[in-house]
Write an enzyme that holds these catalytic residues in place. Structure first.
Site: not given
Lengths: 310, 434
Positions: A55-56, A83, A105, A133
């Protein structure tokens, strides 16, 4: 003039007001038949998501497209980061493309802050670890203002996993800054140490915590918290902290109910509540789009003053 | 060449000396100390290097019983050579290195490698600390006796504390047979739960997982109880909490065989240094609060904490310049410890003599190294210090490969200008050579 949106703590109340009033204008644009404006034509944004998000990311991408920004999505599966390339090398590589915005994010708290210290692009925090957020808090604030006129003086209850919630932290910083009476309701296991210093009231009892509430914000409960000893069963959680119509009786009659999504019906919120007229959950989604458009626009024109105190 | 250090202010707590005098070094040993302004007959002798250190202080070479030299296995972070050179610059002549190498020092082959490497370099005296358990995994005891014969001076699983109380009990009992102390990195790892800094308001404010002070205190208390039960010799590493200091103080008052160290970062700085996601302040145990800093200072003052070590934990920049929660724990400490210790003298916490005691004879006695003294016949390990020389800590100036210091930019006073090991000048800042 700052170029980034990393933390609500950086913003002044004037900055927040400006973002909300700009979002109101953009919301009007979103109601038109043709929803796209040329405001950021020629600008490029990269959505850099080190953590899965639907959604974001969708909200940012749509906001960028509505502003005519060129958009690239760069999703990094966690496994290859372990890695592989270092975080800073990834950012520097992306910067070399000459992008204007990097929306990040990341599962580690502080990453947007660290990146903002060397990147030339505008950095927007789309959620870092359990830290913040900020655009979620801004869209929640916008939604509250839309329904209640102002935030100051409102009784706002935030219920659930405060400990692991960056949404809760950003909302606490934002809503207390604007003068709300913020109450946190959770079992002690889900309250981070020292949070009481944030000018909030702590409750472990839901009924007491939501008494006379104007706003109830419920947070997602993740099933894996059971194994960490944070809670016993989701059934028990629902019995004591799940929001039901019956429990809501002690709140104000016109209380609004919010949730950042995705919801667990029957865990933190009953279906009868999230589908009721009290629920503003879908307003939050639309407002998220408008707020993210506002943030992109204001950062590109360097209109935020950042007079907030840390 | 034999040496006479003339006119220095000699401070040797092991012999109760705190006055101006000369030190005569012959064949790598302290031949004698001439107090007051008498003339040494040797001064006229040929083949004697006469060094006038008037205005400077002369201490026994500093002894650090808690360092990480990273070799074998992590030579990109530090080597025995680079660590020793950092030590010499910091005034240290003896270093005891923790076993968390790769492979870990849990057998005599690794022990012998470290001992031989240390000897062949002829820099600092290097004494390995062996792992208590094989692979440091807390299950089976290492060959404590054999490793002691090969050169281990103590045993510790350091960063991987022994979680099983029964194994810790057995370790204390078994090590007693060989008269070697067990060093406890006191941490209840279940309670720390992958935390990355001190738990409290700052960790919540930064959205970082916290390690409560109790993770240390609980383990110190457990190990004290086990030391009481077994009569074993227990040394608590890097005490960082007020609760830890109280527990040790109480144990000592009950006559339990326990000693303790702390490090400069725990008596100077707090969790606030983590602000800005500063990985150079990421260390385990984590930097605590002002209340803890005060308690550590009190513990040093009243003797609850016996000695100062560095927990020198050098890391490559790649292991530090990354996300905070992925960054390595540790501070590169050998080159700042003396000046940070001297700041305690300036702050009135310790006398100069007590500070030097806690950096020389006290740690040496805990591990029975026979170092940290200027007594006649002792190995000539000496440091000459200019107490008035100021400097600004610059991480890029560190000789250690690990540039990870939270003290970057600090203005400090007190610089070692000459470091002598076994009678040989190993470090000479001003190139003193009359």
């Amino acid at each position: 003039m700052y170029k980034d949106l990393i933390s609500i703590k950086d913003l002044s109340t004037q900055d927040i007001d400006l973002i909300i009033s700009t979002a109101i204008s953009f919301k009007e644009v979103l109601q038109r038949d043709i929803k796209k404006v040329p405001t950021l034509r020629g600008k490029t944004a990269i959505n850099l998501f080190f953590e899965p998000s639907t959604r974001t990311k969708t909200s940012f991408e749509l906001a960028q497209k509505r502003l005519s920004t060129d958009v690239i999505n760069f999703t990094v599966p966690t496994s290859s980061v372990v890695k592989g390339e270092s975080l800073f090398d990834t950012i520097k590589t992306i910067e070399a493309y000459g992008v204007d915005f990097i929306i990040i994010r990341h599962q580690s708290s502080g990453v947007p802050y660290l990146v903002s210290r060397f990147a030339n692009a505008s950095i927007i925090n789309a959620g870092d670890g359990i830290n913040e957020h900020p655009t979620q808090a801004l869209l929640d604030t916008f939604t509250i203002i839309e329904r209640k006129g102002a935030v100051a003086g409102l009784n706002i209850a935030i219920v659930g996993d405060i400990f692991h919630s960056r949404v809760a932290r950003s909302n606490i910083y934002c809503l207390t800054k604007l003068g709300a009476n913020v109450r946190l309701i959770a079992p002690n296991t889900l309250l981070p140490k020292g949070i009481e210093n944030e000018n909030v009231h702590i409750y472990t009892n839901l009924d007491k915590g939501i008494k006379d509430a104007d706003v109830i914000m419920t947070l997602r409960i993740q099933k894996e918290r059971q194994s960490g000893g944070f809670l016993s069963t989701t059934e028990e959680y629902f019995r004591f902290w799940g929001l039901t119509r019956k429990k809501m009786a002690s709140a104000k009659p016109d209380v609004i109910v919010m949730h950042p999504g995705p919801m667990n019906r029957g865990v933190e919120i009953a279906s009868e509540v999230c589908d009721s007229l009290h629920s503003v959950i879908y307003d939050q989604v639309v407002n998220g789009l408008a707020v993210r458009m506002a943030v992109l626009y204001l950062l590109s024109s360097a209109k935020l003053n950042y007079t907030g105190s840390l | 060449m034999d040496i006479i250090l003339k006119n220095g202010h000699i401070v040797d707590p092991s012999a109760g000396i705190n006055t101006v005098g000369h030190i005569v070094v012959k064949d790598g040993k302290i031949k004698k100390i001439i107090l007051a302004s008498g003339i040494a007959e040797e001064e006229t002798a040929k083949d004697m290097q006469i060094i006038d250190v008037a205005g400077l202080h002369v201490f026994p070479g500093l002894v650090d019983i808690h360092v990480h030299l990273r070799e074998p296995g992590y030579e990109y972070k530090e080597t025995i050579e680079s660590g020793c050179k950092a030590g010499l610059k910091g005034g240290f002549t003896t270093l005891c290195c923790m076993p968390n190498t790769r492979p870990p020092n849990d057998n005599k082959t690794i022990t012998e490698y470290i001992v031989q490497k240390g000897r062949s370099l002829r820099l600092c005296n290097v004494h390995p600390i062996g792992a208590i358990t094989k692979k440091q995994d807390g299950k089976e005891l290492s060959e404590v006796g054999i490793m002691k014969d090969s050169g281990c001076v103590a045993f510790s699983d350091d960063g991987r504390p022994v979680t099983n109380s029964l194994i810790m009990r057995r370790a204390l009992e078994y090590a007693k047979v060989f008269d070697v102390p067990i060093i406890s990195h006191a941490e209840d790892v279940y309670l720390s739960d992958d935390g990355v800094m001190n738990e409290g308001y700052v960790s919540t404010h930064l959205g970082l997982k916290g390690i409560p002070a109790e993770a240390e205190v609980i383990m110190i208390k457990r190990d004290i109880e086990l030391a009481a039960l077994t009569g074993g010799s227990l040394h608590i590493a890097h005490v960082s909490t007020a609760g830890g200091v109280s527990a040790i103080r109480e144990a000592k008052s009950l006559g339990i065989n326990v000693t303790a160290e702390t490090t400069p970062h725990y008596f100077h700085i707090t969790e606030d240094y983590v602000n800005g996601y500063n990985t150079s302040a990421k260390v385990n145990p984590p930097l605590r609060t002002q209340k803890d800093v005060q308690a550590i200072r009190q513990g040093l003052h009243d003797g609850s904490i016996d000695c100062i070590a560095t927990d020198h934990a050098p890391h490559h920049r790649d292991d530090k310049e990354c996300e905070f929660d992925r960054a390595a724990f540790g501070i590169s400490g050998l080159e700042t410890a003396l000046a940070l210790g001297l700041k305690l003298v300036e702050d009135g916490v310790l006398s100069l003599s007590t500070l030097i005691e806690k950096m020389t004879i006290a740690p040496s006695n805990i591990l029975k190294l026979g170092k940290g003294t200027l007594r006649e016949g002792a190995d000539a390990d000496i440091v000459v210090v200019d107490l008035n020389m100021e400097f600004t800590v610059d991480k890029e100036d560190l000789v250690s490969k690990g540039k990870n210091t939270p003290f970057h930019g600090w203005r400090l006073k007190g610089v070692s200008v000459l470091t002598i090991v076994d009678g040989d000048i190993k470090y000479n800042l001003k190139q003193v050579n009359q």
